[in-house]
Write a protein that holds these residues in place. Structure first.
Motif, short mmCIF file in Angstrom:
data_model
loop_
_atom_site.label_atom_id
_atom_site.label_comp_id
_atom_site.label_asym_id
_atom_site.label_seq_id
_atom_site.Cartn_x
_atom_site.Cartn_y
_atom_site.Cartn_z
N ARG A 32 0.83 -1.21 0.00
CA ARG A 32 0.00 0.00 0.00
C ARG A 32 0.86 1.25 0.00
O ARG A 32 0.56 2.25 -0.68
N PHE A 33 1.95 1.24 0.77
CA PHE A 33 2.87 2.38 0.83
C PHE A 33 3.50 2.63 -0.53
O PHE A 33 3.54 3.77 -1.03
N ALA A 34 3.96 1.56 -1.18
CA ALA A 34 4.58 1.69 -2.50
C ALA A 34 3.56 2.18 -3.53
O ALA A 34 3.89 2.98 -4.42
N ALA A 35 2.31 1.70 -3.42
CA ALA A 35 1.27 2.14 -4.35
C ALA A 35 0.99 3.63 -4.19
O ALA A 35 0.75 4.35 -5.18
N GLY A 36 1.01 4.12 -2.95
CA GLY A 36 0.80 5.55 -2.72
C GLY A 36 1.92 6.39 -3.32
O GLY A 36 1.68 7.43 -3.94
N LEU A 37 3.16 5.94 -3.16
CA LEU A 37 4.29 6.64 -3.76
C LEU A 37 4.18 6.63 -5.29
O LEU A 37 4.45 7.63 -5.95
N ALA A 38 3.79 5.49 -5.84
CA ALA A 38 3.67 5.37 -7.29
C ALA A 38 2.62 6.32 -7.84
O ALA A 38 2.79 6.92 -8.91
N GLU A 39 1.52 6.49 -7.09
CA GLU A 39 0.47 7.41 -7.53
C GLU A 39 0.98 8.86 -7.53
O GLU A 39 0.71 9.62 -8.47
N ASP A 40 1.72 9.25 -6.50
CA ASP A 40 2.29 10.59 -6.47
C ASP A 40 3.31 10.78 -7.59
O ASP A 40 3.40 11.85 -8.19
N GLN A 41 4.10 9.74 -7.87
CA GLN A 41 5.05 9.84 -8.97
C GLN A 41 4.32 10.07 -10.29
O GLN A 41 4.76 10.88 -11.12
N ARG A 42 3.21 9.39 -10.47
CA ARG A 42 2.43 9.57 -11.70
C ARG A 42 1.82 10.98 -11.78
O ARG A 42 1.88 11.64 -12.82
N LEU A 43 1.26 11.44 -10.65
CA LEU A 43 0.58 12.74 -10.64
C LEU A 43 1.55 13.89 -10.86
O LEU A 43 1.21 14.87 -11.55
N TYR A 44 2.74 13.81 -10.28
CA TYR A 44 3.63 14.96 -10.27
C TYR A 44 4.88 14.79 -11.13
O TYR A 44 5.76 15.64 -11.12
N GLY A 45 4.95 13.70 -11.88
CA GLY A 45 6.03 13.52 -12.84
C GLY A 45 7.40 13.40 -12.19
O GLY A 45 8.39 13.97 -12.67
N ILE A 46 7.48 12.65 -11.10
CA ILE A 46 8.75 12.49 -10.39
C ILE A 46 9.13 11.01 -10.33
O ILE A 46 8.30 10.13 -10.57
N ASP A 47 10.40 10.76 -10.02
CA ASP A 47 10.90 9.39 -9.91
C ASP A 47 11.63 9.19 -8.59
O ASP A 47 12.19 10.14 -8.02
N LEU A 48 11.64 7.96 -8.12
CA LEU A 48 12.45 7.59 -6.97
C LEU A 48 13.88 7.42 -7.46
O LEU A 48 14.17 6.57 -8.30
N LEU A 49 14.80 8.24 -6.93
CA LEU A 49 16.17 8.27 -7.41
C LEU A 49 17.11 7.39 -6.62
O LEU A 49 18.21 7.08 -7.07
N GLY A 50 16.69 7.01 -5.41
CA GLY A 50 17.55 6.19 -4.58
C GLY A 50 17.23 6.40 -3.11
O GLY A 50 16.20 6.96 -2.76
#
Length: 252
Positions: A32-50
């Motif tokens: 669920r935590f990862a899904a929430g991060l993925a949704e924010d990445q989609r909405l705001y055009g960002i990536d997890l860099l490390g």
């Protein structure tokens, strides 16, 4: 993190995540935590860099650092407000504070739709990235409202060496927020967690700011003025200072 970038006029690039997982965090929570991060990445055009992931006996610890970019010399800083400037804030103030209070069992006068709206404002704030970019060249000083409107305007006051006067009647409250806070505008203005943008700008920029607000589809309200002096005051309709128990959240 994204709200901080928005208040500087920056475009987000990505983020670093350090996660120390407690024993109670099972696979379902992590998914669920990862899904929430993925949704924010989609909405705001960002990536997890490390970042880094470890285990801990507790408590769960999440630390995120967001990175953004902006043209050299274009950052909207806290220092820059001048006497004679107008004071603005986006959106509405006090909704998140009311939402937290609702989650703690308060808000008897609210209906179910109002409760849902206020708790959503607390749990899932929306960073004003589109507006922030449009304030470059318009705002003289800016920051996001996280500690509370009065506390955060105090940061601009301190950095810019000016006094900021806020008119209580002009502080924007949502319909649900108005039901919750009633006449206690001072409490709404010190509640925190709104993640709106508070900023100052010369009078000559009023028309351009109104246009930027329309383009970003974010309401912006003029709530006060910058004066010579120091500190922040909340004024009633007669121009008298309204006593405040505190200005907002204190980090240390």
């Amino acid at each position: 993190n994204l709200s901080d970038l928005a208040a500087k006029g920056a475009e987000p690039i990505g983020y670093l995540l350090s996660l120390s997982v407690a024993p109670w965090c099972g696979d379902e929570w992590l998914e669920r935590f990862a899904a929430g991060l993925a949704e924010d990445q989609r909405l705001y055009g960002i990536d997890l860099l490390g970042g880094d992931t470890t285990s801990t006996p507790g408590p769960l610890t999440i630390s995120i650092t967001a990175l953004g970019k902006i043209a050299a010399g274009k950052t909207i800083r806290r220092a820059g407000a001048k006497p004679g400037d107008c004071v603005f804030v986006s959106g509405t103030v006090g909704d998140a504070g009311a939402g937290l209070a609702v989650l703690k069992g308060q808000g008897d006068l609210l209906d179910e739709a109002q409760r849902t709206m206020l708790t959503a404002r607390y749990r899932v704030p929306e960073p004003r990235l589109s507006l922030g970019r449009r304030l470059i060249g318009l705002a003289s000083a800016s920051l996001d409202v996280s500690d509370g409107l009065m506390a955060d305007l105090g940061h601009i006051s301190e950095a810019s060496h000016v006094r900021i006067a806020v008119e209580a009647e002009k502080v924007p409250l949502s319909p649900a927020g108005r039901v919750f806070w009633g006449k206690a505008v001072g409490q709404a203005a010190t509640a925190g967690d709104d993640y709106e943008i508070a900023f100052t700008a010369p009078v000559s920029m009023r028309t351009a700011i109104a246009a930027a607000a329309r383009e970003a589809s974010v309401p912006v309200h003029e709530i006060g003025r910058v004066e010579a002096g120091e500190g922040v005051r909340l004024l009633d309709k007669d121009g008298n200072s309204i006593p405040l128990g505190h200005s907002g959240y204190t980090h240390f």
